[in-house]
Every structure is written in C-alpha cells, then in structure tokens.
Design a protein around this motif. Structure first.
Motif, PDB file in Angstrom:
ATOM      1  N   PHE B  69       0.815  -1.219   0.000  1.00 35.31           N
ATOM      2  CA  PHE B  69       0.000   0.000   0.000  1.00 35.31           C
ATOM      3  C   PHE B  69       0.848   1.268   0.000  1.00 35.31           C
ATOM      4  CE2 PHE B  69      -3.601  -2.495   2.238  1.00 35.31           C
ATOM      5  CZ  PHE B  69      -3.855  -3.145   1.049  1.00 35.31           C
ATOM      6  N   PRO B  74       4.592   4.566   6.971  1.00 35.59           N
ATOM      7  CA  PRO B  74       4.711   3.107   6.982  1.00 35.59           C
ATOM      8  C   PRO B  74       5.255   2.553   8.294  1.00 35.59           C
ATOM      9  CG  PRO B  74       6.389   4.117   5.590  1.00 35.59           C
ATOM     10  CD  PRO B  74       5.577   5.234   6.136  1.00 35.59           C
ATOM     11  N   PRO B  75       4.531   1.655   8.923  1.00 30.80           N
ATOM     12  CA  PRO B  75       5.055   1.036  10.141  1.00 30.80           C
ATOM     13  C   PRO B  75       6.249   0.134   9.848  1.00 30.80           C
ATOM     14  CG  PRO B  75       2.756   0.400   9.767  1.00 30.80           C
ATOM     15  CD  PRO B  75       3.194   1.163   8.571  1.00 30.80           C
ATOM     16  N   VAL B  93       7.668   3.228  -0.908  1.00 34.71           N
ATOM     17  CA  VAL B  93       8.409   2.483   0.107  1.00 34.71           C
ATOM     18  C   VAL B  93       9.315   1.493  -0.615  1.00 34.71           C
ATOM     19  CG1 VAL B  93       8.231   0.919   2.041  1.00 34.71           C
ATOM     20  CG2 VAL B  93       6.620   2.793   1.811  1.00 34.71           C
ATOM     21  N   PRO B 111       1.009  -4.144   8.925  1.00 35.23           N
ATOM     22  CA  PRO B 111      -0.297  -4.646   9.359  1.00 35.23           C
ATOM     23  C   PRO B 111      -1.047  -5.343   8.239  1.00 35.23           C
ATOM     24  CG  PRO B 111      -0.154  -2.246   9.545  1.00 35.23           C
ATOM     25  CD  PRO B 111       1.068  -2.688   8.843  1.00 35.23           C
ATOM     26  N   TYR B 112      -0.559  -5.216   7.004  1.00 31.13           N
ATOM     27  CA  TYR B 112      -1.292  -5.760   5.865  1.00 31.13           C
ATOM     28  C   TYR B 112      -0.660  -7.034   5.305  1.00 31.13           C
ATOM     29  CZ  TYR B 112      -2.873  -0.970   6.263  1.00 31.13           C
ATOM     30  OH  TYR B 112      -3.348   0.221   6.754  1.00 31.13           O
ATOM     31  N   LYS B 146       9.010  -7.028  -1.711  1.00 29.19           N
ATOM     32  CA  LYS B 146       7.606  -6.647  -1.818  1.00 29.19           C
ATOM     33  C   LYS B 146       7.408  -5.754  -3.037  1.00 29.19           C
ATOM     34  CE  LYS B 146       7.620  -2.275   0.424  1.00 29.19           C
ATOM     35  NZ  LYS B 146       7.344  -1.565  -0.840  1.00 29.19           N
TER      36      LYS B 146
HETATM   37  S1  SF4 Z   1       4.886  -3.036   3.445  1.00 28.99           S
HETATM   38 FE1  SF4 Z   1       2.991  -2.800   4.592  1.00 28.99          FE
HETATM   39  S2  SF4 Z   1       3.428  -1.178   6.074  1.00 28.99           S
HETATM   40 FE2  SF4 Z   1       5.046  -1.104   4.541  1.00 28.99          FE
HETATM   41  S3  SF4 Z   1       4.321   0.409   3.117  1.00 28.99           S
HETATM   42 FE3  SF4 Z   1       3.639  -1.582   2.301  1.00 28.99          FE
HETATM   43  S4  SF4 Z   1       1.592  -1.853   3.164  1.00 28.99           S
HETATM   44 FE4  SF4 Z   1       2.524  -0.175   4.304  1.00 28.99          FE
END
Ligand code: SF4
Lengths: 448, 227
Positions: B69, B74-75, B93, B111-112, B146
């Motif tokens: 997201f 961002p956590p 990110v 959290p996702y 990611k």
């Molecule tokens: S990895 Fe998770 S917390 Fe980090 S930016 Fe993507 S959705 Fe947000």
C-alpha cells in the motif's frame, strides 16, 4: 597455604569440585559437547540452504528462535538482578546464593543474545547493524541494552570472584597461569578490600536499572508494532515480571542440582529454599496479576481483532499452550508453594521446573498467536517447528549446562570469602544493625 | 512531491489474476513450487485476497487485489534496524536487497502482511536469463521483498521526460498490473495531480482504505462493491 592445609579448611567442600576434577565430569562434558556439535551441524544446514529449513512461513515469520531469545534473556534476569537486590537489602542469607545467580546471568545472556543472529536470514550481513544502524528501530535498542547488561553482569560476576581466585592461586591449583592472571595481584590488604567493596556497591546499584531496561526493551520489539495482541502498554513491566519469575525458578533449580551433586547441604540449607520459594510465590502472584489485567482489558473491550487472538489462545489452535501455561505458571506453583507440607526442597524443585516450562510457553503464546491471526484475511497457516529449530533449542540448553559444568570445575560455585566473612562478622554486624532498629528508650514519655 | 497511488475498483475486479501474473514476470518474482507454496512460502508482490461471505446457498465471494500500500506513514520502515526499507523521495516504500539482514521485523510490523521472504535461494529456470526483466534486480536467499509500484518504470519515465524537458504524462508511468487488468479495475497515477484520473476517483463516495484507523495512510484506495 598448600593443598594439604586446604583440606583441613572448614570450607573445603566448596573447593573440592575444583581441586578434584573427577572422571564423571569429563564424561558428562564430552557427551554434552558431542550433542552440541550435532546441533551446530544442524545449524550448518540452515546456514547453507536458508531459513527454509525451519517451520516458519508467511504470516508466521517469527518462531522458536525469537521465543527462545525472549525466554533465555528472561532467565538471565535471575542472577544479577536478584543478587544485586539481595546485597542491597543486606540480606545475610544471600551469601551462598549470589555467585550461582550471577553465573546464570552471564551464561544465559550470552546464549540468549546470540539467538537473534540465528534468526537472521543473512547472518553474513550482521555488521550492517553497525554501518547502517538506525537507532529508531527497537532492534537496535535491544542490541544496546543487551550488550550493556552483558558487560555489567560479567564484571559484576568477576569482581567478587577475585579473592577466591587468589586463594586458588596461593594453594597451587592448576592451571596456575589462569588464576595468577585472573587474581589481578590480590593479596587482601585493607585498601584492596575497600576498593573491591566500593566497586561492588557501585555496580550493584547500576545493574538494577540496566536489568530492568533489558527486558522492557525486549517487550518493546513487540509492543511497538501495531499488531493486535502485542500493541499493549503493560508489556514492559509484564515482561520484566515474567523474566524475574523465570529467573528465580532457574536459580532454584541450579541450587538444588549443585547441592545434590557437590554435597553442599551444609551451605544451601532449607531456609534458603524457603525464602527463595516465598519470593517465587510472590512473583507468581505478580505474574498472574499482569496476565489477568492484560486479558481482561482485551476481552472486556472486545475489539474484534484483539478478540480473535484471545479466542485463538483460549479455545482455538493454541488452547493447549495457553492452558498448560496457566497450569505450570499459576496452578502448580501456588499449590506447592502455599502449602507448608509440600514446600519441601523436592516440592520447590517441581514448582520451579513447572515455572520454567510455563514461562517458555508464555513466550510462545505471545509470539505466535498474534502472527497467526493477521489483520487482513490472508491464507491461514500453522507453525510447526522443524527438527532444526528443536535442535537449536537443545543447543541453548546444552550450552548452558556445559558452560556451568566448566565454570564449576574451575571456580567455586559458592563465594568462599563471603561465606567466611559472614561466619566471622555476620552475626556481629546483624546484631548491631538490629540494635539500631530498636526504638529509642525515653525515660519520660511525651518528652524527648 | 507527487503522491503516487492506486485506485482499485472492486466492482470491476473479476479476480482473473492477470495483474498477479503480469507482476510476476515484470518483477522477476521467484516461484517456489507447489509444495513450498502450500506451506505458506509463496512470494507475491501483487496478491488477490479471496473473501467468502455468507453461507451456502447465500454465498458471495469478493476478490481484493492487494499490492504493497506504500503507506505515507509506513510502520514497516520505522522498525528496520538497517534502513533496508525506507520511504524514498518519490513517496514510495523501497527495499534495498543488498543491505537487508533478513530479521523479518518489517514483515511482522506491516499490518497488511504484504511482504514476502526468500526462505531458500530462489529457483530459476535454465533459460531464465533470456526472459527476465533486466530493469529489476534479482533477490537472493534470506531477504525480504515486496511490491515496488514498478518504480523502475518511474525511473525510466522520469529520465525520459527530464531529457526532453517536459512534464511526465500520466500514461508514461503505469505499473505492470495496471496495464494488464482487462477490466481497468486498477487505475494508477498521482493523487495530487488534477489531470490524473486517480485524483478524481479517490474522492468517490465509494472510496475506502484498508484499516484507516491505524493511521498508516495507505496510498491504495479501494472503491467498494455495490450490488
Ligand atoms: S509493506 Fe505494509 S506497512 Fe510497509 S508500506 Fe507496504 S503496506 Fe505499508
């Protein structure tokens, strides 16, 4: 002093394991070492093929290694903290206990501190932590706190050992170079005694806040995230209480084992076990209080995700873990320790063992269920630890026993000079102190 | 600073999976094989969550495509001990694979649950080098990866438009999943730019973001399904 003179010493029992290194110790040590080598081989398989050899997956990306990390570091709170508190409160009965407690800390801290490295996907890049380290990350707080605690507690273990090492140097125990080096020219002059006393006092005051900070910071690894079940403000004190709780249980186990093996019945008397047993019971009550508060607030608010995790623990996949934790951490110790008839040395041994198992389950219960129930509905996974993870758990336990065995064969596990000092001055000092507690006698009431 | 974001219309999503396969080949996402994938080891940059609601015969299945997201707060980046994941100047990110120590703290903190880990050395087919995307670096064992919002495409588009000294067009930077979506359920662009479709779409009355209560400010907006 020579060896034959030493044999006549009333405290010879304390030196015996060091002076007479028996065959049994070698066999046991060799066996433990072989087991340890096997576990290292298992770690080698993980190093060469990757963390895939564990039972971890997505979303459960932390497992045994982190559980054991929290568990071992928790046990390490036994020593230094307890011994510092006992010394600080001038508890006379501390004398035969402090050394063992401090050794536990130093050994277990080293073992526990290595666990996050086992958990890394790229241990070869470990030094990145120093090149690129971000102090905003709770992991860095951990590295800082643990190294600090390790430094403080090894010094705190070593300093009170100096006079004992000097005794062994003087009576010619081998290896001489070791004792000569470690005794640091101790001859027992007034000035040296004074310096040692000062150093111990300063350290014991310093070590208490450091110890508390260590487990608080470890709890922060979890509570700083937004995950339900972790994001809780009481985690800091909750972890510290749990740590001291498991630590006392560990001291008791070690004391009972050494008492049996080295025939130290004359030093570790039932009264020591009674006192420490009571302390264990107090910690048990505190632990239960925190657990109760944590789960009650979660359940009462009934926030859906929080509830999902709580139900997973109470009645879902983790019910055996949760309820055996309650059994081991609360039911068994309370029954044994609050009952005069059961609170014998073997009873306390069973209670302590239960607490150790229970606290390990507690750590498991904190780490895994929160990860198994993520916020979004991603495919459900279960975590089944693999052989490698079990092997490395075993490695931790074996390393602990082995290190303790080696220590006990080179240094007395009970502080000899403190015992002697206690015998010589203890009663006088306590008498004086007691007298100073007494209310002043005034001849005419009302007037001073 | 632009605010690159994505709007996903759940009315239009059929759950066909075109975005997932486009993403895999665009970003050299490694396959792990059926056995490992059953074990929860599969790697997805774009994933489709399948949510089944109700009970037979009154069942309703909802498909929700789920990339990273790219939260504005961002956590995951907060907890990284070595800054191997960070919020870059484009507001994306990013991951630095060669620095990641594999502690998986960011996976735990997201959290996702969108981050994946390379549990083993990724297996590549023999002729992989022929059809891989040379713009996207390959990952090695033991690191986290990611969705990047196809940031290599942004880099190219930026360089091109700067070279020609003009503004970047909306069509110039589109992630692979957006291009592949047959129903145009996924729309991508700059939230701050009036000319981009997303800036209008995200104000729709159907717009929502995942777990907005957490304050992570995700840059993926969903348009809820009406029926
Ligand atoms: S990895 Fe998770 S917390 Fe980090 S930016 Fe993507 S959705 Fe947000």
């Amino acid at each position: 002093m020579t060896l034959s003179e030493l044999r006549k010493d009333p405290d010879y029992a304390l030196f015996k394991p060091v002076v007479e290194k028996g065959r049994k110790a070698f066999i046991l040590g060799g066996f433990l070492f072989a087991v340890f080598l096997w576990t290292m081989y298992m770690y080698g398989t993980q190093l060469s093929s990757g963390l895939g050899v564990t039972g971890l997956n997505r979303p459960i990306s932390w497992g045994f290694y982190i559980v054991n990390f929290v568990f071992f570091i928790g046990i390490s709170h036994a020593g230094t903290l307890i011994s510092a508190i006992l010394r600080l409160s001038k508890a006379e009965w501390r004398r035969p206990i402090t050394r063992m407690a401090e050794v536990i800390t130093a050994i277990v801290l080293a073992i526990g501190g290595l666990h996050p490295i086992i958990d890394l996907g790229r241990p070869d890049r470990l030094l990145s932590i120093f090149y690129y380290g971000r102090l905003q990350s709770p992991l860095l707080w951990d590295v800082t706190a643990i190294t600090c605690y390790f430094a403080a507690s090894t010094v705190y273990l070593y300093l009170p050992m100096i006079p004992d090492i000097a005794i062994m140097r003087d009576m010619g125990v081998r290896p001489q170079w070791l004792y000569r080096f470690l005794s640091w020219g101790w001859t027992g002059t007034e000035r040296q005694k004074h310096c040692l006393d000062r150093a111990i006092t300063i350290l014991m005051v310093m070590v208490i806040p450091i110890a508390v900070s260590v487990h608080t910071v470890i709890s922060f690894i979890f509570s700083m995230t937004l995950q339900p079940g972790w994001h809780s403000t009481i985690f800091g004190p909750y972890f510290v209480v749990g740590a001291i709780y498991s630590g006392i249980a560990a001291i008791l186990i070690v004391m009972i084992v050494f008492r049996k093996v080295f025939h130290l019945e004359g030093y570790l008397k039932p009264i020591h076990f009674q006192y420490l047993g009571t302390l264990l019971l107090v910690m048990c009550a505190l632990w239960f209080y925190f657990t109760f508060a944590e789960y009650l607030t979660g359940t009462y608010g009934g926030e859906p995700h929080e509830m999902k995790i709580i139900l997973y623990k109470f009645a879902g996949g983790y019910w055996p873990v949760f309820w055996s934790m309650i059994l081991c951490n609360f039911v068994i110790p309370v029954i044994i320790l609050s009952n005069k008839k059961l609170k014998t040395i073997s009873g306390i041994f069973i209670a302590s063992f239960a607490v150790i198992i229970g606290m390990w389950l507690e750590r498991l219960n904190i780490v895994v269920p929160s990860l198994a129930n993520p916020l979004l509905r991603v495919p459900y996974q279960v975590y089944i630890p693999s052989l490698v993870e079990w092997a490395l758990f075993l490695a931790g336990v074996v390393a602990f026993v082995l290190a303790f065995l080696v220590f006990s064969k080179f240094f007395p596990v009970i502080s000899v000079w403190e015992i002697k000092e206690g015998r010589k001055e203890g009663i006088e000092v306590v008498k004086e102190r007691l007298a100073s507690y007494q209310p002043d006698i005034t001849t005419q009431p009302g007037k001073s | 600073m632009p605010s690159w974001g994505m709007v996903i219309d759940l009315n239009k999503c059929t759950g066909c999976g075109a975005c997932v396969s486009a993403c895999r080949s665009e970003n050299n996402v490694p396959n792990v094989g059926p056995e490992q994938s059953q074990f929860g080891r599969s790697i997805f940059w774009m994933d489709i969550m399948e949510i089944v609601e109700g009970e037979y015969p009154d069942v309703r299945v909802q498909y929700i495509p789920r990339p990273c997201f790219h939260c504005d707060r961002p956590p995951c980046t907060k907890v990284c001990p070595v800054r191997a994941t960070y919020l870059n100047e484009e507001g994306l990110v990013a991951q630095i694979y060669h620095r990641c120590i594999g502690c998986r703290y960011c996976m735990v903190a997201c959290p996702y649950t969108v981050k994946s880990f390379n549990w083993y050395e990724p297996e590549r087919l023999e002729d992989f080098l022929q059809f891989r995307n040379p713009d996207v670096s390959l990952r090695m064992k033991g690191v986290v990866e990611k969705c990047s919002f196809c940031s290599h495409r942004l880099q190219k588009a930026r360089e091109q438009s700067e070279f020609e000294s003009r503004d970047m067009e909306e069509a110039e930077y589109q992630p692979a999943c957006v291009e592949a979506c047959p129903t145009s359920a996924i729309v991508f662009g700059d939230f701050e730019n009036e000319k981009h479709t997303v800036s209008r779409l995200r104000k729709s009355y159907r717009a929502f973001r995942m777990h907005e209560d957490l304050g992570t400010e995700p840059k993926v907006v969903y348009l809820s399904r009406e029926d």
